[in-house]
Write an enzyme that holds these catalytic residues in place. Structure first.
Site, PDB file in Angstrom:
ATOM      1  CB  SER A  83       0.087  -0.796  13.088  1.00  0.00           C
ATOM      2  OG  SER A  83      -0.302   0.518  12.734  1.00  0.00           O
ATOM      3  CB  SER A 141      -1.175   3.779  12.399  1.00  0.00           C
ATOM      4  OG  SER A 141      -1.445   3.193  11.154  1.00  0.00           O
ATOM      5  CE  LYS A 180      -7.768  -0.689   4.499  1.00  0.00           C
ATOM      6  NZ  LYS A 180      -6.765  -0.382   3.456  1.00  0.00           N
ATOM      7  CG  ASN A 233      -8.136   4.641   4.637  1.00  0.00           C
ATOM      8  OD1 ASN A 233      -8.891   5.580   4.353  1.00  0.00           O
ATOM      9  ND2 ASN A 233      -6.816   4.757   4.592  1.00  0.00           N
ATOM     10  CG  ASP A 249      -5.507   3.074   1.871  1.00  0.00           C
ATOM     11  OD1 ASP A 249      -4.671   3.560   2.655  1.00  0.00           O
ATOM     12  OD2 ASP A 249      -6.126   2.022   2.112  1.00  0.00           O
ATOM     13  N   GLY A 257      -8.026  -7.416  -3.360  1.00  0.00           N
ATOM     14  CA  GLY A 257      -8.586  -6.874  -2.130  1.00  0.00           C
ATOM     15  C   GLY A 257      -8.795  -5.375  -2.196  1.00  0.00           C
ATOM     16  N   GLY A 258      -8.892  -4.757  -1.012  1.00  0.00           N
ATOM     17  CA  GLY A 258      -9.157  -3.324  -0.933  1.00  0.00           C
ATOM     18  C   GLY A 258      -8.078  -2.477  -1.573  1.00  0.00           C
ATOM     19  CE1 TYR A 313       3.739  -0.776   7.637  1.00  0.00           C
ATOM     20  CE2 TYR A 313       1.953  -0.731   6.030  1.00  0.00           C
ATOM     21  CZ  TYR A 313       2.396  -0.921   7.329  1.00  0.00           C
ATOM     22  OH  TYR A 313       1.497  -1.262   8.312  1.00  0.00           O
ATOM     23  N   GLY A 344       5.615   1.033  -0.224  1.00  0.00           N
ATOM     24  CA  GLY A 344       4.384   1.554   0.327  1.00  0.00           C
ATOM     25  C   GLY A 344       4.532   2.477   1.520  1.00  0.00           C
TER      26      GLY A 344
END
Length: 413
Positions: A12, A14, A57, A78, A93, A119-120, A193, A214
């Site tokens: 990640s 983030s 999610k 998310n 998102d 998916g999500g 990404y 991404g």
């Protein structure tokens, strides 16, 4: 305390993204939670806000008091934030995808679109493309919609969004579609990404299509989440600033060119200037083989060497934040070029043929002439490279020029 919850968060970005977006305005952590512990964690309320990633999610929704319109339409959350005593679920998102598509000039309005995946992220893309006026949105996946093996029948497809993990690190060999099957295709977007340039995106680039990865979507959705956490607007310019900072930190600088072009010498100087560790593929090969390259050639032949070199290119190409000097023939294989470009800005380092040494270089010594070898390899160097730089003058000047060109390119992305 804020953070990202998921089951596996080792890759990640983030934490640095939120820190950079908000100048460290809050503590942000990566929180790995097993499925059987999710309910207790959410009920504990030992947080002020959360981002949520796979596989939770949808699982978090029963623990929330309210959903935003985006979260309602997509059916996934998310971002969780608090207003008073109410816990609200959002899906930023959608904000991120809208921003990323607009930034690269990929307009779905009136276009026939295809989304790979179910998916999500696929649900997010479906909502966003329909909102933005797509003429049609068709799902291609293993479980819903059109099977992958029939995707080639969608000849009118103009825009594709990859919402599968096909091609995502560390399994970077995946590729959802053969893009040559779609004669009307104008652009593609890959929600992945890491790596920065999947096989899917590299194929799109070779076809001259509009294409985007991404990473910008990731930063844009994080900015929207931070605004929910802080209940305040952030400058839109922060998205591009953080996107470029993150890309500059993770992207490899790859040097290709003839044997003796100076890739190792320039690479070491460039490594110091860019603040990235230096990797010389030939040096790594020698260390692992336990013998010099000429001796390896003599004992095992060039075919064995090229196979070992290909494995090194694949290994190094998946990593990030390096300066890499390649062997003179490393990019002759298309597969190697693909691996080096996964996370790489590739520089073709040129040098006067009369200045190229041949000692200790078995291929250069065996060639009828350096000129013939150069002409043979030139198409591969050009096919791989983002830019060409002549190795003339001081090593410091050449390395500085490469870094200057790279930073100029970042500003245009």
């Amino acid at each position: 305390m804020y953070g990202l919850i998921g089951r596996r968060l080792g890759h990640s970005y983030s934490e640095p993204i939120h820190r950079a977006l908000t100048n460290g305005a809050y503590d942000y952590r990566l929180i790995e939670v097993e499925p059987d512990a999710l309910a207790d964690f959410l009920k504990s309320r030992k947080f002020d806000g959360l981002n949520v990633t796979i596989p939770y999610k949808r699982a978090v929704i029963p623990f929330l008091d309210e959903l935003t319109p985006d979260a309602e339409r997509i059916g996934a959350v998310n971002t969780i934030f608090r207003r008073g005593d109410r816990w609200i679920g959002d899906n930023t998102d959608a904000v991120g995808l809208r921003y990323a598509l607009a930034r690269i000039g990929l307009d779905p309005d009136g276009k026939r679109c295809v989304i790979s995946g179910n998916g999500g992220t696929a649900r997010t893309a479906t909502v966003v493309l329909n909102e933005l006026g797509a003429a049609s949105v068709r799902l291609v996946s293993r479980r819903e919609g059109i099977p992958f093996e029939r995707a080639g029948t969608l000849l009118d497809t103009e825009l594709i969004v990859n919402a599968t993990p096909l091609g995502m690190s560390p399994e970077t060999d995946g590729d959802p579609f053969d893009l040559t099957l779609f004669p009307k295709l104008t652009g593609v977007f890959d929600a992945i990404y890491n790596p920065l340039s999947t096989r899917f995106l590299q194929r799109a680039q070779r076809l001259g299509l509009i294409q985007g990865c991404g990473l910008r979507m990731l930063v844009a959705q994080a900015k929207a989440a931070a605004e929910r956490f802080l209940d305040a607007r952030l400058d839109d310019g922060a998205i591009e600033r953080v996107y470029r900072e993150l890309r500059a930190g993770t992207e490899n600088l790859i040097l290709v060119g003839m044997p003796g072009a100076g890739k190792t010498e320039i690479g070491r100087v460039l490594s110091a200037l860019a603040g990235k560790p230096f990797v010389d593929l030939d040096e790594v090969f020698v260390e692992r083989a336990g013998m010099p390259i000429p001796e390896y050639f003599a004992r095992f032949g060039e075919t064995a060497f090229r196979q070992a070199e290909a494995e090194l290119c694949a290994e190094v190409g998946r990593k990030t934040g390096q300066v890499v000097a390649t062997g003179g023939g490393a990019v002759l294989r298309e597969e190697n070029r693909i691996h080096l470009r996964l996370n790489g800005y590739v520089v073709f380092l040129e040098r006067e043929l009369s200045s190229l040494p041949t000692s200790g270089r078995p291929v250069s010594q065996a060639a009828p002439s350096l000129g013939a070898l150069y002409e043979e390899r030139l198409p591969a160097y050009r096919a791989c490279a983002d830019v060409s730089v002549v190795n003339y003058g001081s090593k410091a000047a050449v390395a500085a020029r490469i870094l200057e060109l790279y930073r100029e390119r970042l500003e245009t992305l």
